[in-house]
Write a protein that holds these residues in place. Structure first.
Motif, PDB file in Angstrom:
ATOM      1  N   TYR A  81      42.119  33.147  26.596  1.00 56.74           N
ATOM      2  CA  TYR A  81      43.231  34.017  26.246  1.00 56.74           C
ATOM      3  C   TYR A  81      44.026  33.404  25.093  1.00 56.74           C
ATOM      4  O   TYR A  81      44.053  32.191  24.901  1.00 56.74           O
ATOM      5  CB  TYR A  81      44.190  34.169  27.433  1.00 56.74           C
ATOM      6  CG  TYR A  81      43.688  35.012  28.570  1.00 56.74           C
ATOM      7  CD1 TYR A  81      42.929  34.456  29.593  1.00 56.74           C
ATOM      8  CD2 TYR A  81      43.994  36.374  28.647  1.00 56.74           C
ATOM      9  CE1 TYR A  81      42.480  35.219  30.649  1.00 56.74           C
ATOM     10  CE2 TYR A  81      43.554  37.152  29.706  1.00 56.74           C
ATOM     11  CZ  TYR A  81      42.799  36.564  30.701  1.00 56.74           C
ATOM     12  OH  TYR A  81      42.353  37.328  31.751  1.00 56.74           O
TER      13      TYR A  81
ATOM     14  N   SER B 205      52.613  38.508  25.803  1.00 55.13           N
ATOM     15  CA  SER B 205      51.739  38.463  26.965  1.00 55.13           C
ATOM     16  C   SER B 205      50.422  37.782  26.618  1.00 55.13           C
ATOM     17  O   SER B 205      50.226  37.282  25.507  1.00 55.13           O
ATOM     18  CB  SER B 205      51.490  39.879  27.469  1.00 55.13           C
ATOM     19  OG  SER B 205      50.748  39.853  28.670  1.00 55.13           O
TER      20      SER B 205
ATOM     21  N   GLN C 272      47.901  41.745  40.461  1.00 53.45           N
ATOM     22  CA  GLN C 272      48.321  40.378  40.715  1.00 53.45           C
ATOM     23  C   GLN C 272      49.630  40.115  39.980  1.00 53.45           C
ATOM     24  O   GLN C 272      49.921  40.764  38.971  1.00 53.45           O
ATOM     25  CB  GLN C 272      47.243  39.407  40.214  1.00 53.45           C
ATOM     26  CG  GLN C 272      45.903  39.596  40.901  1.00 53.45           C
ATOM     27  CD  GLN C 272      44.751  39.043  40.098  1.00 53.45           C
ATOM     28  OE1 GLN C 272      44.939  38.365  39.089  1.00 53.45           O
ATOM     29  NE2 GLN C 272      43.533  39.289  40.549  1.00 53.45           N
TER      30      GLN C 272
ATOM     31  N   TYR D  55      52.062  36.921  38.392  1.00 57.08           N
ATOM     32  CA  TYR D  55      52.086  35.530  37.950  1.00 57.08           C
ATOM     33  C   TYR D  55      53.491  35.176  37.460  1.00 57.08           C
ATOM     34  O   TYR D  55      54.222  36.035  36.975  1.00 57.08           O
ATOM     35  CB  TYR D  55      51.095  35.294  36.795  1.00 57.08           C
ATOM     36  CG  TYR D  55      49.653  35.498  37.176  1.00 57.08           C
ATOM     37  CD1 TYR D  55      49.100  36.767  37.205  1.00 57.08           C
ATOM     38  CD2 TYR D  55      48.849  34.426  37.506  1.00 57.08           C
ATOM     39  CE1 TYR D  55      47.777  36.966  37.561  1.00 57.08           C
ATOM     40  CE2 TYR D  55      47.513  34.607  37.861  1.00 57.08           C
ATOM     41  CZ  TYR D  55      46.998  35.883  37.886  1.00 57.08           C
ATOM     42  OH  TYR D  55      45.678  36.071  38.235  1.00 57.08           O
TER      43      TYR D  55
ATOM     44  N   PHE E 205      54.624  38.100  35.070  1.00 58.17           N
ATOM     45  CA  PHE E 205      53.590  38.997  34.566  1.00 58.17           C
ATOM     46  C   PHE E 205      52.898  39.701  35.728  1.00 58.17           C
ATOM     47  O   PHE E 205      52.572  39.068  36.738  1.00 58.17           O
ATOM     48  CB  PHE E 205      52.504  38.219  33.813  1.00 58.17           C
ATOM     49  CG  PHE E 205      52.936  37.605  32.529  1.00 58.17           C
ATOM     50  CD1 PHE E 205      53.321  36.272  32.461  1.00 58.17           C
ATOM     51  CD2 PHE E 205      52.951  38.358  31.357  1.00 58.17           C
ATOM     52  CE1 PHE E 205      53.712  35.704  31.261  1.00 58.17           C
ATOM     53  CE2 PHE E 205      53.343  37.788  30.149  1.00 58.17           C
ATOM     54  CZ  PHE E 205      53.724  36.457  30.107  1.00 58.17           C
TER      55      PHE E 205
ATOM     56  N   THR F  23      43.397  44.909  37.635  1.00 59.57           N
ATOM     57  CA  THR F  23      41.965  45.055  37.408  1.00 59.57           C
ATOM     58  C   THR F  23      41.525  46.408  37.925  1.00 59.57           C
ATOM     59  O   THR F  23      42.122  46.969  38.844  1.00 59.57           O
ATOM     60  CB  THR F  23      41.160  43.952  38.119  1.00 59.57           C
ATOM     61  OG1 THR F  23      41.422  44.032  39.531  1.00 59.57           O
ATOM     62  CG2 THR F  23      41.546  42.587  37.620  1.00 59.57           C
TER      63      THR F  23
ATOM     64  N   LYS G 156      37.413  42.355  34.294  1.00 50.04           N
ATOM     65  CA  LYS G 156      38.448  42.155  33.289  1.00 50.04           C
ATOM     66  C   LYS G 156      39.822  42.397  33.884  1.00 50.04           C
ATOM     67  O   LYS G 156      40.052  43.368  34.588  1.00 50.04           O
ATOM     68  CB  LYS G 156      38.218  43.098  32.120  1.00 50.04           C
ATOM     69  CG  LYS G 156      39.076  42.803  30.907  1.00 50.04           C
ATOM     70  CD  LYS G 156      38.822  43.824  29.815  1.00 50.04           C
ATOM     71  CE  LYS G 156      37.386  43.847  29.347  1.00 50.04           C
ATOM     72  NZ  LYS G 156      37.193  44.762  28.205  1.00 50.04           N
ATOM     73  N   THR G 157      40.735  41.487  33.598  1.00 48.25           N
ATOM     74  CA  THR G 157      42.118  41.605  34.051  1.00 48.25           C
ATOM     75  C   THR G 157      43.003  41.894  32.853  1.00 48.25           C
ATOM     76  O   THR G 157      42.909  41.223  31.833  1.00 48.25           O
ATOM     77  CB  THR G 157      42.558  40.297  34.727  1.00 48.25           C
ATOM     78  OG1 THR G 157      41.720  40.061  35.864  1.00 48.25           O
ATOM     79  CG2 THR G 157      43.999  40.387  35.182  1.00 48.25           C
TER      80      THR G 157
ATOM     81  N   PHE H 189      46.800  42.065  31.473  1.00 45.70           N
ATOM     82  CA  PHE H 189      48.147  41.584  31.750  1.00 45.70           C
ATOM     83  C   PHE H 189      49.196  42.528  31.173  1.00 45.70           C
ATOM     84  O   PHE H 189      49.039  43.062  30.069  1.00 45.70           O
ATOM     85  CB  PHE H 189      48.340  40.194  31.155  1.00 45.70           C
ATOM     86  CG  PHE H 189      47.729  39.107  31.987  1.00 45.70           C
ATOM     87  CD1 PHE H 189      46.368  38.843  31.908  1.00 45.70           C
ATOM     88  CD2 PHE H 189      48.505  38.366  32.855  1.00 45.70           C
ATOM     89  CE1 PHE H 189      45.794  37.852  32.680  1.00 45.70           C
ATOM     90  CE2 PHE H 189      47.944  37.375  33.633  1.00 45.70           C
ATOM     91  CZ  PHE H 189      46.588  37.122  33.541  1.00 45.70           C
ATOM     92  N   GLY H 190      50.270  42.699  31.932  1.00 42.50           N
ATOM     93  CA  GLY H 190      51.438  43.380  31.394  1.00 42.50           C
ATOM     94  C   GLY H 190      52.134  42.485  30.383  1.00 42.50           C
ATOM     95  O   GLY H 190      51.788  41.311  30.224  1.00 42.50           O
ATOM     96  N   ALA H 191      53.122  43.055  29.717  1.00 40.63           N
ATOM     97  CA  ALA H 191      53.814  42.326  28.647  1.00 40.63           C
ATOM     98  C   ALA H 191      54.698  41.214  29.191  1.00 40.63           C
ATOM     99  O   ALA H 191      55.082  40.308  28.453  1.00 40.63           O
ATOM    100  CB  ALA H 191      54.638  43.288  27.809  1.00 40.63           C
ATOM    101  N   GLY H 192      55.028  41.287  30.473  1.00 38.17           N
ATOM    102  CA  GLY H 192      55.875  40.266  31.074  1.00 38.17           C
ATOM    103  C   GLY H 192      57.338  40.630  31.022  1.00 38.17           C
ATOM    104  O   GLY H 192      57.796  41.352  30.127  1.00 38.17           O
TER     105      GLY H 192
END
Lengths: 116, 110
Positions: free
Chosen positions: A35, A42, B33, B35, B88, B92, B97-98, B100-103
Motif C-alpha cells: 500500500y 488513506s 473491518q 483500524y 479507518f 471487502t 481485495k480490501t 479502505f475508507g478515507a479515515g
C-alpha cells in the motif's frame, strides 16, 4: 496473528534514484499486499504479490515504476524506481490473518520515504 | 468501481465527549473491518463485522454493521486522550481485495 518486519523505516532519497523496501513475515502467506499512504490520506493498494507469479497491479500503478519481488512465502520487496518528489509517501506491506476467510490485515511498520 | 466513503474527515472533541465515524459502501460488503492508526504509526486492527445488523463492543468502543451490509459506524463513548488517531474502515466484497475508507482523524483536547 502475523508479525511483519519492514525496512527501512524511513529514508530520504535523491530524485531519479530507486529505493527497495523489504518485508519479512513470520509465517508463510500466499498473498502480500503493498500500500501507499500519502500524508494525511488513506491507504491505496499498489499491488498484490503472489509467490511464483507476477504481481497484480492496481489502476494507476505499473510494474516499471514499482517492481515487486516475491521469492518465497515469507518475503517480498517493493522498489520505487526513478523517484520524484511526488513519490514521497509512506509505503506499507500487509498480509491477511487468514486468507481463506478474508480476516483482518496485519501491517508492517511502514517506510516513510522523502524524495528531495 | 467499489468505493468506501467515510465521514467526517476529522473531528475535534473535548475529553469526555462522544465521537462517531461513519462508513458507506457503494456495494454490499461481505465484511467490514476497523483500524486505528496513531500518529506516526501503522494501522492496527480493531475489529471485524460480518453479519447483517451486527453490533460489537470493546470497552468504550461500539461497532455496528448495517442491515444491508453497506454501512457501518464506530462510536467512542467518553473519549480519552489515548483515543487520538485516525480511524479507518475497510470493506471487502468477497474477493481478497480490501478497500479502505478515507479515515477520520480524531483530536481530543484534555
Amino acid at each position: 496473528s502475523a508479525v511483519i518486519s519492514q525496512k527501512p523505516s524511513r529514508d530520504i532519497c535523491q530524485r531519479g534514484t530507486s529505493l527497495t523496501i523489504q518485508c519479512q513475515v513470520d509465517s508463510q502467506v500466499t498473498m502480500m499486499f503493498w500500500y501507499r499512504q500519502q500524508p494525511g490520506q488513506s491507504l491505496t493498494l499498489i499491488a498484490t504479490a503472489n509467490q511464483g507469479s507476477e504481481a497484480t497491479y492496481e489502476s494507476g500503478f505499473v510494474i516499471d515504476k514499482f517492481p515487486i519481488s516475491r521469492p518465497n512465502l515469507t518475503f517480498s520487496t517493493l522498489t520505487v524506481s526513478n523517484m520524484s518528489p511526488e513519490d514521497s509517501s509512506i509505503y506499507l506491506c500487509s498480509v491477511e490473518g487468514d486468507e481463506k476467510r478474508n480476516t483482518e490485515a496485519f501491517f508492517g511498520q511502514g517506510t516513510r520515504l522523502t524524495v528531495v | 468501481g467499489q468505493q468506501v466513503m467515510q465521514i467526517p474527515q476529522y473531528q475535534h472533541v473535548q475529553e469526555g465527549e462522544d465521537f462517531t465515524t461513519y462508513c458507506n459502501s457503494s456495494t454490499t460488503l461481505s465484511n467490514i473491518q476497523w483500524y486505528k492508526q496513531r500518529p506516526g504509526g501503522h494501522p492496527v486492527f480493531l475489529i471485524q463485522l460480518v453479519k447483517s445488523g451486527e453490533v460489537k463492543k470493546q470497552k468504550r468502543l461500539t461497532f455496528q454493521f448495517g442491515e444491508a451490509k453497506k454501512n457501518s459506524s464506530l462510536h467512542i463513548t467518553a473519549t480519552q486522550t489515548t483515543d487520538v488517531g485516525t480511524y479507518f474502515c475497510a470493506g471487502t466484497t468477497g474477493g481478497f481485495k480490501t478497500i479502505f475508507g478515507a479515515g477520520t482523524r480524531l483530536f481530543v483536547k484534555a
